[in-house]
Design a protein around this motif. Structure first.
Motif, PDB file in Angstrom:
ATOM      1  N   VAL A  57      21.272   9.768   5.279  1.00 50.50           N
ATOM      2  CA  VAL A  57      20.210   8.769   5.178  1.00 50.50           C
ATOM      3  C   VAL A  57      19.119   9.312   4.259  1.00 50.50           C
ATOM      4  O   VAL A  57      18.661  10.448   4.419  1.00 50.50           O
ATOM      5  CB  VAL A  57      19.626   8.422   6.556  1.00 50.50           C
ATOM      6  N   LEU A  58      18.702   8.490   3.307  1.00 52.00           N
ATOM      7  CA  LEU A  58      17.745   8.898   2.269  1.00 52.00           C
ATOM      8  C   LEU A  58      16.593   7.907   2.199  1.00 52.00           C
ATOM      9  O   LEU A  58      16.811   6.693   2.136  1.00 52.00           O
ATOM     10  CB  LEU A  58      18.450   8.965   0.917  1.00 52.00           C
ATOM     11  N   THR A  59      15.356   8.410   2.214  1.00 47.33           N
ATOM     12  CA  THR A  59      14.161   7.588   2.017  1.00 47.33           C
ATOM     13  C   THR A  59      13.317   8.209   0.918  1.00 47.33           C
ATOM     14  O   THR A  59      13.057   9.413   0.937  1.00 47.33           O
ATOM     15  CB  THR A  59      13.331   7.487   3.307  1.00 47.33           C
ATOM     16  N   ILE A  60      12.888   7.388  -0.030  1.00 47.55           N
ATOM     17  CA  ILE A  60      12.095   7.865  -1.166  1.00 47.55           C
ATOM     18  C   ILE A  60      10.852   6.995  -1.298  1.00 47.55           C
ATOM     19  O   ILE A  60      10.924   5.769  -1.215  1.00 47.55           O
ATOM     20  CB  ILE A  60      12.903   7.805  -2.481  1.00 47.55           C
ATOM     21  N   ASP A  61       9.703   7.623  -1.519  1.00 45.11           N
ATOM     22  CA  ASP A  61       8.468   6.888  -1.807  1.00 45.11           C
ATOM     23  C   ASP A  61       8.325   6.719  -3.317  1.00 45.11           C
ATOM     24  O   ASP A  61       8.116   7.696  -4.051  1.00 45.11           O
ATOM     25  CB  ASP A  61       7.247   7.633  -1.257  1.00 45.11           C
ATOM     26  N   ASN A  62       8.458   5.485  -3.771  1.00 43.27           N
ATOM     27  CA  ASN A  62       8.305   5.176  -5.197  1.00 43.27           C
ATOM     28  C   ASN A  62       6.833   4.963  -5.533  1.00 43.27           C
ATOM     29  O   ASN A  62       5.970   4.884  -4.655  1.00 43.27           O
ATOM     30  CB  ASN A  62       9.095   3.922  -5.544  1.00 43.27           C
ATOM     31  N   ARG A  63       6.540   4.871  -6.815  1.00 41.74           N
ATOM     32  CA  ARG A  63       5.188   4.504  -7.226  1.00 41.74           C
ATOM     33  C   ARG A  63       4.873   3.089  -6.744  1.00 41.74           C
ATOM     34  O   ARG A  63       5.736   2.220  -6.736  1.00 41.74           O
ATOM     35  CB  ARG A  63       5.049   4.612  -8.749  1.00 41.74           C
ATOM     36  N   GLY A  64       3.618   2.897  -6.336  1.00 42.69           N
ATOM     37  CA  GLY A  64       3.205   1.659  -5.696  1.00 42.69           C
ATOM     38  C   GLY A  64       2.926   1.863  -4.227  1.00 42.69           C
ATOM     39  O   GLY A  64       2.189   1.093  -3.617  1.00 42.69           O
ATOM     40  N   SER A  65       3.500   2.930  -3.640  1.00 37.83           N
ATOM     41  CA  SER A  65       3.244   3.239  -2.232  1.00 37.83           C
ATOM     42  C   SER A  65       1.984   4.102  -2.124  1.00 37.83           C
ATOM     43  O   SER A  65       1.421   4.551  -3.120  1.00 37.83           O
ATOM     44  CB  SER A  65       4.450   3.937  -1.602  1.00 37.83           C
ATOM     45  N   SER A  66       1.533   4.339  -0.889  1.00 38.46           N
ATOM     46  CA  SER A  66       0.218   4.960  -0.685  1.00 38.46           C
ATOM     47  C   SER A  66       0.318   6.450  -0.407  1.00 38.46           C
ATOM     48  O   SER A  66       1.399   7.018  -0.313  1.00 38.46           O
ATOM     49  CB  SER A  66      -0.504   4.261   0.469  1.00 38.46           C
ATOM     50  N   GLY A  67      -0.863   7.073  -0.253  1.00 43.38           N
ATOM     51  CA  GLY A  67      -0.946   8.477   0.111  1.00 43.38           C
ATOM     52  C   GLY A  67      -0.945   9.448  -1.044  1.00 43.38           C
ATOM     53  O   GLY A  67      -1.091  10.656  -0.842  1.00 43.38           O
ATOM     54  N   ARG A  68      -0.794   8.928  -2.267  1.00 42.53           N
ATOM     55  CA  ARG A  68      -0.657   9.810  -3.428  1.00 42.53           C
ATOM     56  C   ARG A  68      -1.717   9.554  -4.497  1.00 42.53           C
ATOM     57  O   ARG A  68      -1.574  10.031  -5.627  1.00 42.53           O
ATOM     58  CB  ARG A  68       0.739   9.636  -4.029  1.00 42.53           C
ATOM     59  N   GLY A  69      -2.706   8.763  -4.182  1.00 45.80           N
ATOM     60  CA  GLY A  69      -3.775   8.526  -5.135  1.00 45.80           C
ATOM     61  C   GLY A  69      -3.668   7.191  -5.847  1.00 45.80           C
ATOM     62  O   GLY A  69      -2.657   6.487  -5.790  1.00 45.80           O
ATOM     63  N   ARG A  70      -4.770   6.847  -6.524  1.00 52.29           N
ATOM     64  CA  ARG A  70      -4.911   5.535  -7.167  1.00 52.29           C
ATOM     65  C   ARG A  70      -3.858   5.289  -8.244  1.00 52.29           C
ATOM     66  O   ARG A  70      -3.242   4.216  -8.289  1.00 52.29           O
ATOM     67  CB  ARG A  70      -6.318   5.444  -7.767  1.00 52.29           C
ATOM     68  N   ASP A  71      -3.634   6.245  -9.129  1.00 54.97           N
ATOM     69  CA  ASP A  71      -2.682   6.038 -10.225  1.00 54.97           C
ATOM     70  C   ASP A  71      -1.260   5.825  -9.715  1.00 54.97           C
ATOM     71  O   ASP A  71      -0.475   5.109 -10.337  1.00 54.97           O
ATOM     72  CB  ASP A  71      -2.713   7.228 -11.192  1.00 54.97           C
ATOM     73  N   PHE A  72      -0.943   6.445  -8.599  1.00 52.47           N
ATOM     74  CA  PHE A  72       0.396   6.293  -8.026  1.00 52.47           C
ATOM     75  C   PHE A  72       0.603   4.883  -7.481  1.00 52.47           C
ATOM     76  O   PHE A  72       1.724   4.372  -7.464  1.00 52.47           O
ATOM     77  CB  PHE A  72       0.589   7.322  -6.907  1.00 52.47           C
ATOM     78  N   GLU A  73      -0.489   4.237  -7.052  1.00 54.69           N
ATOM     79  CA  GLU A  73      -0.415   2.876  -6.509  1.00 54.69           C
ATOM     80  C   GLU A  73      -0.350   1.800  -7.582  1.00 54.69           C
ATOM     81  O   GLU A  73       0.240   0.732  -7.374  1.00 54.69           O
ATOM     82  CB  GLU A  73      -1.639   2.584  -5.637  1.00 54.69           C
ATOM     83  N   LEU A  74      -0.971   2.043  -8.732  1.00 57.40           N
ATOM     84  CA  LEU A  74      -1.221   0.986  -9.710  1.00 57.40           C
ATOM     85  C   LEU A  74       0.022   0.288 -10.271  1.00 57.40           C
ATOM     86  O   LEU A  74      -0.084  -0.870 -10.701  1.00 57.40           O
ATOM     87  CB  LEU A  74      -2.069   1.535 -10.863  1.00 57.40           C
ATOM     88  N   PRO A  75       1.193   0.908 -10.323  1.00 56.42           N
ATOM     89  CA  PRO A  75       2.362   0.164 -10.820  1.00 56.42           C
ATOM     90  C   PRO A  75       2.699  -1.091 -10.026  1.00 56.42           C
ATOM     91  O   PRO A  75       3.501  -1.909 -10.489  1.00 56.42           O
ATOM     92  CB  PRO A  75       3.491   1.204 -10.723  1.00 56.42           C
ATOM     93  N   ALA A  76       2.089  -1.283  -8.852  1.00 56.43           N
ATOM     94  CA  ALA A  76       2.316  -2.513  -8.081  1.00 56.43           C
ATOM     95  C   ALA A  76       1.545  -3.699  -8.650  1.00 56.43           C
ATOM     96  O   ALA A  76       1.797  -4.843  -8.255  1.00 56.43           O
ATOM     97  CB  ALA A  76       1.918  -2.294  -6.623  1.00 56.43           C
ATOM     98  N   TYR A  77       0.632  -3.451  -9.580  1.00 57.66           N
ATOM     99  CA  TYR A  77      -0.250  -4.496 -10.080  1.00 57.66           C
ATOM    100  C   TYR A  77       0.512  -5.563 -10.862  1.00 57.66           C
ATOM    101  O   TYR A  77       1.297  -5.245 -11.774  1.00 57.66           O
ATOM    102  CB  TYR A  77      -1.334  -3.872 -10.963  1.00 57.66           C
ATOM    103  N   MET A  78       0.336  -6.793 -10.483  1.00 60.74           N
ATOM    104  CA  MET A  78       0.872  -8.006 -11.125  1.00 60.74           C
ATOM    105  C   MET A  78       2.370  -8.229 -10.918  1.00 60.74           C
ATOM    106  O   MET A  78       2.881  -9.300 -11.214  1.00 60.74           O
ATOM    107  CB  MET A  78       0.537  -8.027 -12.627  1.00 60.74           C
TER     108      MET A  78
END
Length: 729
Positions: free
Chosen positions: A544-565
């Protein structure tokens, strides 16, 4: 993705590493061999699944409703019974003698809220009654009205502990303990209009707790007036399946609830409320409100509809005049972190802001227009837990040393020195009492269910009220965190696998995905539903594999921003690239890879199932958003804007347009009582599958909500999901 750098892959092992002893050698595990088809698989409940979901640790709220007396000596909490975990029982704990007392509520009653009253008495709200208990555990029922129609769902107690306020039938009431009388304060309720109510949208997306509150002089109450008359009704099933219940729900682009803040003086309740001038008619959000200690000033938060600007305002409760003293804006979106934490003098305050790129603590005051940054670095502060103005010490929780683990820290505001509070191992979820004399802590890891203990401020354990040994990862299973670097970013992955794997063979892989904003899936913590289930699959030969991609939280603002639009486009691309990098370890079978997700993760699982890459061979989607036009305004518009403002983003992210691409086995699941992600999302997708001649398997749970919870229901659900993947991987 053209500039992907050479992968750097290294391993970080979970805080508790369990291994088989020399005397007990772990068995060699081989890849799972699938049954011919799901139709030929057993239709019986999986006994291992039944075992793990009929335990107390399978409930997210093993311990809840934690509350401290004002003097910090007495704590009340609800704990699920070990033998009958569906039942919650209330307990009082006295730190002076370490004595624990169980409170006897009515049969089949579930505690909902507790507040401390006079002489450390406790007022208790259940789903059926209202009670008051003393420090010795003696309890009596409070009758608010003879017909029993005014049962509150939330109460607030006055500072002098003589009265409670509550909202019932759309109006605001007070109850006087000494006089044993109740009084109606407002008479403005009608269908869709409610005094003291928190709209579902606010509680879900802004974590709003209170719709009213007492002033320090016990003479006035602020309250929300919530107007949902222009919000559309949507229907969800209830326990009475023949009578679907209408719920107010604002979908992206539609009318929102209008919320005003009023103040009423209880000494003259017949007078008109004073309304705060907050421009609510401009389609703003007002997530939180509270009194300052001066008893006349209110602090209110305000966000514009698209959440590009947040303001914190100070309002005069006598005149309604409001002035902004703190604001932040961003053309994409701002992350709301709640109201500031004020000192007793009502001038100084602390707040969390991510303007530096990571959420950190700032200190300011009404008399100083230049906030001071208290913490800094490429890590995230989760919560301000408390502030001692005498010692100048702030207590906070953060992922300072490891992005996958929350620890507790203190910082001296005079010299900036940070110290760790409590143990470094485990993941921590603390709760400090207001006097900063004790704190409680939930401690868990990927390999161990939570413990719940009380500590003093020196970090000394006073008592353990829930041992962390109810579930421990089997010795023949490994849970580990991988760090995968590409495109100048480090990504975290949680792998659950057999400890001793057969040489030279590849194992089927199940990707458990979330992928959306405001959530971090890869942490060194225990997940009440998924942690034991992952281990069952690993024992059977499925990685079983789980990966946090960009857009998820806990890693700073720039890591979240790819979720925009476009909430999912970049997220899915990251998932595919990171999965390819994971296969470089050599034991994952590319030809036997499935994907499973819930809520936002359910959306991701559907996107993967309908993707042209053909990387996934089977998928399970639970409670997915299939088109962001059908999810709520506050969450969706924060990242996507309104549908009319971002037609391309909504169209490209819609799953409804891709139904004809289904080529792999898919199991689509939804609770028909889901008031979060409405069942219409899955129903519309099923119509598209019908139109396209596609035949996914579907499973709809009558009256179940978004969590599809309950021991028997979860046992059924995960038995079906397990059987599906065993048949199709």
């Amino acid at each position: 993705m053209k500039n992907i750098k050479k992968i750097i892959l290294f391993l970080t092992v979970s805080s508790i590493f369990l291994s088989c002893s020399k005397k007990q050698v772990c068995p060699v595990v081989h890849p799972y061999n699938p049954v011919p088809s799901i139709s030929k698989a057993s239709s019986e409940i999986d006994p291992e699944i039944r075992r793990i979901f009929n335990k107390r640790y399978a409930y997210k709220d093993e311990i809840s409703l934690v509350n401290w007396s004002e003097d910090g000596k007495i704590m009340i909490y609800a704990k699920r019974d070990k033998d009958t975990p569906e039942i919650k029982k209330l307990w009082l704990f006295n730190t002076e003698n370490n004595r624990e007392i169980k409170l006897a509520l009515g049969k089949d009653e579930t505690p909902v809220q507790t507040v401390f009253g006079d002489n450390n008495s406790v007022v208790i709200v259940t789903d059926k009654s209202l009670y008051k208990a003393d420090i010795n555990g003696d309890i009596k029922q409070i009758i608010l009205d003879e017909n029993g129609e005014d049962l509150p769902f939330h109460i607030e107690i006055s500072d002098d502990k003589k009265m409670i306020a509550y909202s019932a039938k759309g109006n605001l009431y007070i109850y006087n303990f000494e006089k044993e009388t109740r009084e109606q304060l407002t008479g403005i309720a009608e269908k869709g209009l409610c005094a003291g109510c928190v709209p579902w949208l606010y509680s879900e997306e802004f974590n709003t707790k209170n719709g009213f509150g007492w002033s320090a002089d016990n003479e006035s109450i602020w309250f929300f007036l919530t107007d949902e008359r222009d919000v559309k009704d949507r229907f969800a099933e209830t326990d009475n399946l023949s009578l679907p219940e209408p719920r107010k729900y604002s979908m992206a682009g539609e009318n929102n609830p209008i919320v005003d803040v009023g103040v009423i003086n209880i000494t003259s309740p017949s007078s008109e409320p004073v309304w705060m001038n907050l421009e609510s008619e401009k389609d703003n959000y007002l997530p939180d409100c509270e009194w300052l200690k001066d008893g006349t000033s209110l602090i209110v938060s305000r966000l514009d509809r698209l959440q590009t600007k947040i303001e914190i305002l100070k309002c005069d409760s006598k005149t309604g005049e409001c002035n902004t003293f703190l604001s932040r804006s961003d053309p994409r979106w701002v992350n709301y972190k709640g109201l500031p934490l004020f000192s007793n003098n009502g001038d100084d305050f602390l707040y969390i802001d991510d303007q530096s790129g990571f959420p950190h603590i700032y200190h300011s005051s009404f008399s100083d227009s230049n906030p001071k940054m208290v913490t800094s670095g490429n890590w995230s502060v989760k919560n301000i837990e408390g502030f001692n103005p005498e010692s100048k010490i702030i207590y906070f929780s953060a992922n300072r040393q490891d992005a996958a683990r929350i620890n507790i820290y203190s910082i001296n505001t005079e010299n900036g020195k940070i110290k760790k509070v409590g143990s470094e191992s485990m993941n921590h979820k603390p709760d400090f009492n207001s006097s900063l004399s004790f704190y409680t802590d939930f401690e868990s890891s990927m390999n161990r269910s939570p413990s719940f203990s009380i500590y003093n401020m020196d970090g000394e354990k006073i008592s353990t009220l829930l041992k962390g040994d109810e579930y421990i990862t089997p010795k023949d299973v490994v849970n580990e965190i991988l760090k995968i670097s590409f495109d100048n970013e480090t990504f975290y992955a949680h792998v659950t696998r057999p400890r001793t794997m057969a040489d030279g063979v590849k194992f089927p892989v199940l990707v458990y995905v979330y992928g959306g904003p405001q959530y971090q899936a890869v942490t060194d913590s225990f997940n009440n539903a998924f942690s034991p289930w992952r281990n069952v699959l690993a024992e059977r030969g499925i990685v079983v594999l789980t990966i946090d991609n960009r857009g998820s939280s806990g890693r700073g603002r720039d890591f979240e921003l790819p979720a925009y639009m476009n909430l999912t486009k970049n997220a899915l691309e990251d998932q595919k690239v990171l999965l390819s990098k994971f296969f470089e370890l050599g034991y994952g079978d590319k030809k036997r890879t499935g994907i499973f997700g819930w809520s936002f993760g359910g959306t991701m699982a559907l996107l993967a199932a309908l993707d042209d890459s053909n990387m996934y061979k089977a998928a399970v989607s639970v409670a997915p958003v299939t088109d962001w036009r059908y999810y709520d305004t506050a969450y969706t518009e924060r990242y996507m804007k309104r549908p009319d403002d971002n037609k391309k983003g909504y169209e490209e992210s819609s799953i409804l347009n891709r139904a004809g691409k289904l080529k792999i086995p898919l199991l689509l699941i939804h609770g028909l009582g889901d008031t979060n992600v409405l069942p219409i999302n899955s129903q519309l997708l099923l119509n598209r599958f019908i139109e396209s001649g596609k035949t996914p398997q579907t499973l709809f749970y009558p009256s179940r909500n978004h969590s599809i919870k309950g021991a028997e229901t979860r046992t059924h659900l995960f038995s079906v999901i397990t059987r599906f993947f065993e048949a199709n991987l």
